[in-house]
Scaffold this active site. Structure first.
Site, short mmCIF file in Angstrom:
data_model
loop_
_atom_site.label_atom_id
_atom_site.label_comp_id
_atom_site.label_asym_id
_atom_site.label_seq_id
_atom_site.Cartn_x
_atom_site.Cartn_y
_atom_site.Cartn_z
N TRP A 189 50.59 41.13 38.72
CA TRP A 189 50.60 41.09 37.25
C TRP A 189 51.47 42.26 36.76
CZ3 TRP A 189 46.88 44.17 33.94
CH2 TRP A 189 47.05 43.88 32.58
N ASP A 270 40.82 43.82 41.00
CA ASP A 270 41.06 43.42 39.61
C ASP A 270 40.50 42.01 39.48
OD1 ASP A 270 41.97 42.68 37.15
OD2 ASP A 270 44.08 43.12 37.51
N LYS A 306 39.52 35.79 29.69
CA LYS A 306 39.76 34.37 30.02
C LYS A 306 38.47 33.58 30.13
CE LYS A 306 43.55 36.46 30.97
NZ LYS A 306 44.96 36.34 30.91
#
Ligand code: PGU
Length: 461
Positions: A189, A270, A306
């Protein structure tokens, strides 16, 4: 030329303004204590016994250069500016309905109604965040019966979503492990590198993606983790690796844990997509739980952007699993100390939503159903995109890698020039690394997207 005027109202010894060059004027301005100069504005400032008047159109911020647009969030800005009717935003990882509209989960609305009914106040939270949230988030991640929770070996601090939680952990690393390196997957990311750069934590990359197989370069990953200096932090994506959508298998996770243990590294997860990858909260936390079950000390950043669609509420957490309750207490105290001058204490709204949803069995079950629905819609467009590509592309290229990827994204293998062509010709907005967010795609747009991909792949080198 700047019509700058600097004159002394009090001191007869001040030089006449007409004899000053712009350079000298700038030099004088830099020596002034705290005066604001901008666009011909006139400001006065007490300067000892001397009173200065300044007028200039040269900004004190002239040395500030223009920052480039953000590689992910900047894509949405460009999308908004495009007036073409066919435009499609597959840049940011944000869930859209089949009508391509943003989606607020029903359980979120219900939790918010509960908050209104109760008349919850807006007092500051403690630095570590809302207690009910911290309890719920750790239980969701590790499982409520996990011994690390019972033994109070987890330091959990509410963070400003996934990003803020990662940033807090990076600050902890910088302060207590000076010189220690974080090794991150290549690719990863885009914001990971910014986070560690800004926290002044050195990082390097381990191999992850193999363009030849459009799969995991497992051998490369293992050998690079082995080669990292002992005691490095190994950043791992808990599930639904961003941007590739390629996760290690359970057997591969075991081997990764073996190497990390051998090297005395510290795993740093993460977890931005728990429940969103497979549709199951437990299945998506399996990687983290595997490391924790080995009695390793682990860092885990969580995000509810999300899985609960709370993007703008900025709700997440940093969890540090320690080998003793005493160490966890000390780590938590230092995380709070780092948070206090950064943002003081976290926002309450998202924390209450999570605590209400996870803490209420009915809402919790409804959430799981909605998450499955969202994950299911993404799986459907993934299948339809593969079907459309396979049917339309007569070159014999194998597109099955799309079906093997998991989560919100598909890593198409399109290079920078091809990705730019997708935007310039087809108005398909995506990141330049070839990543598309399937969460921003509808079944109705799959054929159009397949045409765009085939054209870009075969006609742009
Ligand atoms: N970690 C990973 C792996 C992510 O993909 C994201 C979000 C985050 C952390 C941070 O999310 P928070 O909103 O701070 O919880 N990535 C998305 C969202 C856009 C962005 O770059 O922030 C993405 O499109 O990659």
């Amino acid at each position: 030329m700047a019509s700058a005027l600097l004159s002394s109202l009090a001191a007869a010894s001040a030089p006449p303004s007409a004899s000053l060059s712009p350079r000298e004027i700038n030099k004088m301005k830099l020596n002034l204590p705290c005066t604001s100069f901008k666009n011909s504005s006139i400001k006065t400032k007490s300067f000892g016994r001397i009173r200065m008047v300044a007028t200039t159109n040269v900004s004190r911020f002239d040395g500030v250069t223009m920052a480039p647009p953000d590689p992910i969030l900047g894509v949405s800005e460009a999308f908004r500016a495009d007036t073409n009717a066919m435009k499609l935003n597959l840049g940011v990882g944000a869930y859209r309905t089949e009508e391509l509209q943003p989606y607020v989960l029903d359980v979120v609305k219900k939790a918010e109604n509960l908050m209104l009914e109760r008349g919850d106040n807006k007092e500051y939270l403690p630095i570590e965040g809302l207690a009910a949230f911290n309890k719920a988030t750790a239980e969701l991640l590790f499982g409520a019966d996990n011994p690390v929770i019972k033994q109070q070996r987890v330091a959990t601090v509410q963070g400003l979503s996934g990003t803020g939680s990662l940033r807090l952990a990076a600050a902890l690393i910088e302060r207590y492990f000076p010189g220690a390196k974080v090794v991150i997957s290549s690719p990863t990311w885009g914001n990971h590198k910014n986070i560690f750069n800004d926290a002044r934590v050195p990082w390097s990359e381990y191999r992850y993606y193999d363009p030849k197989t459009v799969g995991l370069d497992f051998e490369g990953m293992i050998s690079d983790i082995k080669a990292a200096p002992d005691g490095s932090f190994v950043l791992l994506h808990g599930c639904a690796h961003n941007p590739t959508g390629i996760d290690p298998t359970p057997e591969q996770w075991e081997k990764i844990a073996d190497v990390i243990q051998e090297k005395n590294h510290i795993p740093f997860f993460d977890v931005a997509y728990q429940g969103f990858a497979s549709g199951s909260l437990d299945a998506d936390a399996a990687s983290v739980r595997l490391f924790v079950a080995r009695d390793m000390e682990v860092l885990i950043a969580q995000s509810y952007s999300k899985n609960l669609g709370l993007y703008a509420e900025r709700i997440g957490a940093i969890n540090v699993v320690c080998s003793s309750a005493d160490a966890a207490t000390r780590v938590k105290s230092q995380l709070k100390r780092l948070a206090r001058p950064m943002y003081s204490n976290p926002p309450v709204h998202g924390a209450r939503i999570v605590a209400n949803v996870v803490g209420d069995p009915t809402l919790f079950n409804e959430w799981k159903a909605e998450m499955e629905m969202m994950a299911g819609r993404i799986k459907n467009v993934r299948q339809k995109l593969f079907d459309s590509l396979s049917a339309k592309d007569k070159s014999g290229k194998d597109w099955s890698f799309i079906l093997k990827q998991i989560g919100m994204f598909s890593f198409t293998g399109l290079n920078k020039a091809q990705s730019e062509h997708m935007t310039n010709k087809w108005h398909v907005y995506m990141t330049k690394d070839g990543r598309i967010s399937l969460a921003g795609l509808s079944l109705a747009k799959c054929e159009y997207l397949a045409d765009a991909i085939i054209d870009s792949f075969h006609n742009v080198s």
